[in-house]
Design an enzyme around this catalytic site. Structure first.
Site, PDB file in Angstrom:
ATOM      1  N   THR A   1       0.639  -1.259  -0.045  1.00  0.00           N
ATOM      2  CA  THR A   1       0.062   0.004  -0.013  1.00  0.00           C
ATOM      3  C   THR A   1       0.942   1.324  -0.058  1.00  0.00           C
ATOM      4  O   THR A   1       0.384   2.234  -0.207  1.00  0.00           O
ATOM      5  CB  THR A   1      -1.078   0.080   1.320  1.00  0.00           C
ATOM      6  OG1 THR A   1      -0.143  -0.124   2.375  1.00  0.00           O
ATOM      7  CG2 THR A   1      -1.854  -1.046   1.040  1.00  0.00           C
TER       8      THR A   1
ATOM      9  N   ASP B   1       9.401  -7.473   2.417  1.00  0.00           N
ATOM     10  CA  ASP B   1       8.415  -7.864   3.475  1.00  0.00           C
ATOM     11  C   ASP B   1       9.130  -8.256   4.748  1.00  0.00           C
ATOM     12  O   ASP B   1       9.781  -9.035   4.942  1.00  0.00           O
ATOM     13  CB  ASP B   1       7.594  -9.137   2.890  1.00  0.00           C
ATOM     14  CG  ASP B   1       6.344  -9.094   3.679  1.00  0.00           C
ATOM     15  OD1 ASP B   1       6.175  -8.338   4.966  1.00  0.00           O
ATOM     16  OD2 ASP B   1       5.318  -9.687   3.326  1.00  0.00           O
TER      17      ASP B   1
ATOM     18  N   ARG C   1      19.285  -6.965  18.974  1.00  0.00           N
ATOM     19  CA  ARG C   1      20.727  -7.055  18.768  1.00  0.00           C
ATOM     20  C   ARG C   1      21.281  -5.856  18.520  1.00  0.00           C
ATOM     21  O   ARG C   1      22.323  -5.751  19.119  1.00  0.00           O
ATOM     22  CB  ARG C   1      20.633  -8.023  17.316  1.00  0.00           C
ATOM     23  CG  ARG C   1      22.068  -8.221  16.894  1.00  0.00           C
ATOM     24  CD  ARG C   1      22.114  -8.842  15.504  1.00  0.00           C
ATOM     25  NE  ARG C   1      21.650  -8.110  14.377  1.00  0.00           N
ATOM     26  CZ  ARG C   1      20.430  -8.624  13.831  1.00  0.00           C
ATOM     27  NH1 ARG C   1      19.813  -9.531  14.192  1.00  0.00           N
ATOM     28  NH2 ARG C   1      19.984  -7.999  12.865  1.00  0.00           N
TER      29      ARG C   1
ATOM     30  N   TYR D   1      -7.200  -6.581  11.088  1.00  0.00           N
ATOM     31  CA  TYR D   1      -6.517  -5.514  11.199  1.00  0.00           C
ATOM     32  C   TYR D   1      -6.389  -5.213  12.630  1.00  0.00           C
ATOM     33  O   TYR D   1      -5.411  -5.081  13.343  1.00  0.00           O
ATOM     34  CB  TYR D   1      -7.171  -4.233  10.541  1.00  0.00           C
ATOM     35  CG  TYR D   1      -6.297  -2.907  10.622  1.00  0.00           C
ATOM     36  CD1 TYR D   1      -5.149  -2.757  10.436  1.00  0.00           C
ATOM     37  CD2 TYR D   1      -6.984  -1.835  11.345  1.00  0.00           C
ATOM     38  CE1 TYR D   1      -4.290  -1.630  10.491  1.00  0.00           C
ATOM     39  CE2 TYR D   1      -6.279  -0.827  11.725  1.00  0.00           C
ATOM     40  CZ  TYR D   1      -4.822  -0.687  11.211  1.00  0.00           C
ATOM     41  OH  TYR D   1      -4.267   0.632  11.176  1.00  0.00           O
TER      42      TYR D   1
ATOM     43  N   LYS E   1      -3.041  -5.941  15.197  1.00  0.00           N
ATOM     44  CA  LYS E   1      -2.449  -4.674  15.978  1.00  0.00           C
ATOM     45  C   LYS E   1      -2.241  -5.141  17.368  1.00  0.00           C
ATOM     46  O   LYS E   1      -1.453  -4.874  18.208  1.00  0.00           O
ATOM     47  CB  LYS E   1      -3.252  -3.408  15.769  1.00  0.00           C
ATOM     48  CG  LYS E   1      -3.074  -2.918  14.290  1.00  0.00           C
ATOM     49  CD  LYS E   1      -1.465  -2.510  14.145  1.00  0.00           C
ATOM     50  CE  LYS E   1      -1.243  -1.657  13.003  1.00  0.00           C
ATOM     51  NZ  LYS E   1      -0.043  -1.281  12.487  1.00  0.00           N
TER      52      LYS E   1
ATOM     53  N   THR F   1      -5.539  10.659  10.861  1.00  0.00           N
ATOM     54  CA  THR F   1      -4.492  11.510  10.471  1.00  0.00           C
ATOM     55  C   THR F   1      -4.633  11.873   9.204  1.00  0.00           C
ATOM     56  O   THR F   1      -5.253  10.927   8.152  1.00  0.00           O
ATOM     57  CB  THR F   1      -3.191  10.760  10.714  1.00  0.00           C
ATOM     58  OG1 THR F   1      -3.185  10.375  12.178  1.00  0.00           O
ATOM     59  CG2 THR F   1      -2.056  11.540  10.540  1.00  0.00           C
TER      60      THR F   1
ATOM     61  N   ARG G   1     -10.167   6.815   3.243  1.00  0.00           N
ATOM     62  CA  ARG G   1     -10.531   7.550   4.433  1.00  0.00           C
ATOM     63  C   ARG G   1     -11.174   8.857   3.908  1.00  0.00           C
ATOM     64  O   ARG G   1     -11.030   9.436   3.007  1.00  0.00           O
ATOM     65  CB  ARG G   1      -9.315   7.799   5.440  1.00  0.00           C
ATOM     66  CG  ARG G   1      -9.051   6.664   6.282  1.00  0.00           C
ATOM     67  CD  ARG G   1      -7.508   6.783   7.149  1.00  0.00           C
ATOM     68  NE  ARG G   1      -6.597   6.381   6.071  1.00  0.00           N
ATOM     69  CZ  ARG G   1      -5.494   6.124   6.446  1.00  0.00           C
ATOM     70  NH1 ARG G   1      -5.267   5.956   7.883  1.00  0.00           N
ATOM     71  NH2 ARG G   1      -4.415   5.858   5.644  1.00  0.00           N
TER      72      ARG G   1
END
Length: 411
Positions: A42, A63, A117, A156, A160, A186, A197
């Site tokens: 996206t 990825d 690390r 989603y 999260k 936002t 959105r």
């Protein structure tokens, strides 16, 4: 926060999106070295091209859920790791739901390994969707939410929430400095024109000269935060926040969608029609629940949305039932089983002479006529056509002798 390229090296996962691009630009302007990792599912290549002009910028198309990312970045020493990587947007849930889950689980684990690390500071960008369908407005960080772990938006939301849990666990177990930020609405530069959105939708339609639909009566309220203020919030949390804590970052001024549309038109100088759409069409378009707006009257609007959704469901069911063959919907006499069967438009179950129900070999209850089989699971009912040939395959004893004779004759 003053810094130079010799002191700070940042890794931004998901840096080709709106938030990642603006964060990377801010860090580069402050003198940091910035590496961006993004698979561009996206994110936008145009955002990467703008940042690539800076000498301290590096881009890796990869990825974060791929374990090879740990090997690829094992020799690099980062002081800060920002995990912003996850596809967003309701329309992307069905198309990219698996990537959402993997980015927030396996991807988060890979980045935490790199953070451990490097002994870096780690920030996990979560979302206000972690609160689910809240009934507390506004939501404090102590609110646990009202969630549906298998709902239409769960890839989603649950992704999260899992990322938050993994982040806090690793911070406590391995002594890593971790922060979690739940981001609310936002907007700002570098947003994709395809973003679904409300503000990108309005701007895209205004520029194209298309009508801008406003669902309901336009009095529902939202809060918005400019991406520059969000970047300020992220940097503040990283430098001054407490490790392992959760922080909400969002706007605090409410605005109705109607007033938002007027503000956008005034700011752009563009004109467009403002048609109003029904709430039920909004529910259908959202492919799931519609988030209630902020404000004390949100509960009433949520109730009306649920009623509209129920009416739409009943309408669809009525259309489905009217399309059934007339002989399946014909009234029948009988007891409770027959009445239940008439309600869903099928024949009543068959019974043995002693009253026991008849079942097929696959465990399903037989219905009169042997023409259809009904499977009932919760509120769902599906009718499956079955031919005589299929019935023969389900009952081997009917043709066993014929098949045996055939085998002996061939021998």
């Amino acid at each position: 926060m003053s810094m130079n390229s010799n002191e700070v090296r940042c890794l931004i996962a998901g840096g080709a999106g709106c938030l990642g691009t603006n964060l990377a630009r801010r860090l580069l302007d402050q003198g940091a070295q910035v590496d961006v990792v993004d698979n561009l599912s996206t994110g936008r290549q145009a955002n990467v091209d703008q940042l690539s002009r800076h000498p301290n910028f590096g881009f890796i198309k990869m990825d974060i859920a791929d374990p090879a990312i740990c090997r690829r970045l094992q020799r690099r020493r980062y002081s800060h790791v920002y995990n912003l990587a996850c596809p967003t947007g309701v329309p992307n849930i069905k198309r990219l739901g698996e990537q959402m889950l993997m980015a927030s689980s396996a991807g988060t684990l890979n980045l935490l390994k790199i953070t451990r690390r490097c002994k870096a500071k780690y920030l996990f960008a979560s979302t206000a969707e972690a609160y689910g369908d809240p009934d507390v407005f506004p939501q404090p960080e102590t609110y646990v939410g009202r969630v549906d772990p298998v709902g239409p938006r769960s890839p989603y939301e649950e992704g999260k929430r899992f990322g938050e849990a993994l982040t806090r666990f690793w911070g406590g177990k391995y002594g890593i400095e971790v922060r979690i930020v739940r981001i609310f609405n936002t907007y700002g530069p570098a947003m994709s024109p395809k973003d679904q959105r409300v503000i990108p939708q309005m701007l895209t339609r205004l520029i194209a000269g298309q009508p801008v639909p406003i669902y309901g009566d336009g009095t529902q309220t939202r809060t918005f935060l400019h991406v520059d203020d969000l970047v300020n919030g992220l940097l503040t949390v990283v430098e001054k926040g407490v490790s392992g804590e959760v922080y909400n970052v969002g706007g605090d001024e409410q605005i109705t969608v109607r007033d938002l549309f007027a503000t956008v038109k005034k700011a752009t100088g563009l004109r467009a029609k403002q048609p109003f759409a029904s709430i039920s069409s909004k529910i259908t378009a959202a492919a799931g629940r519609t988030r209630p707006s902020f404000g004390p009257s949100a509960g009433g609007r949520t109730s009306r949305w649920k009623q509209a959704s129920a009416r739409a469901t009943r309408t669809c069911f009525a259309r489905w039932a009217s399309s059934l063959p007339a002989r399946l919907s014909a009234p029948r006499t009988g007891g409770t089983a027959a009445r239940r069967s008439r309600a869903i438009g099928c024949s009543p179950p068959r019974h043995e002479p002693d009253g026991r129900p008849q079942y097929d070999l696959d465990g399903s209850q037989r219905v009169a006529g042997h023409k259809h089989r009904i499977l009932v699971h919760g509120r769902a009912a599906a009718l499956h056509r079955r031919t005589r040939q299929q019935q023969g395959r389900r009952d081997p004893s009917r043709h066993q002798g014929r098949r045996c004779r055939g085998r002996h004759s061939r021998a």
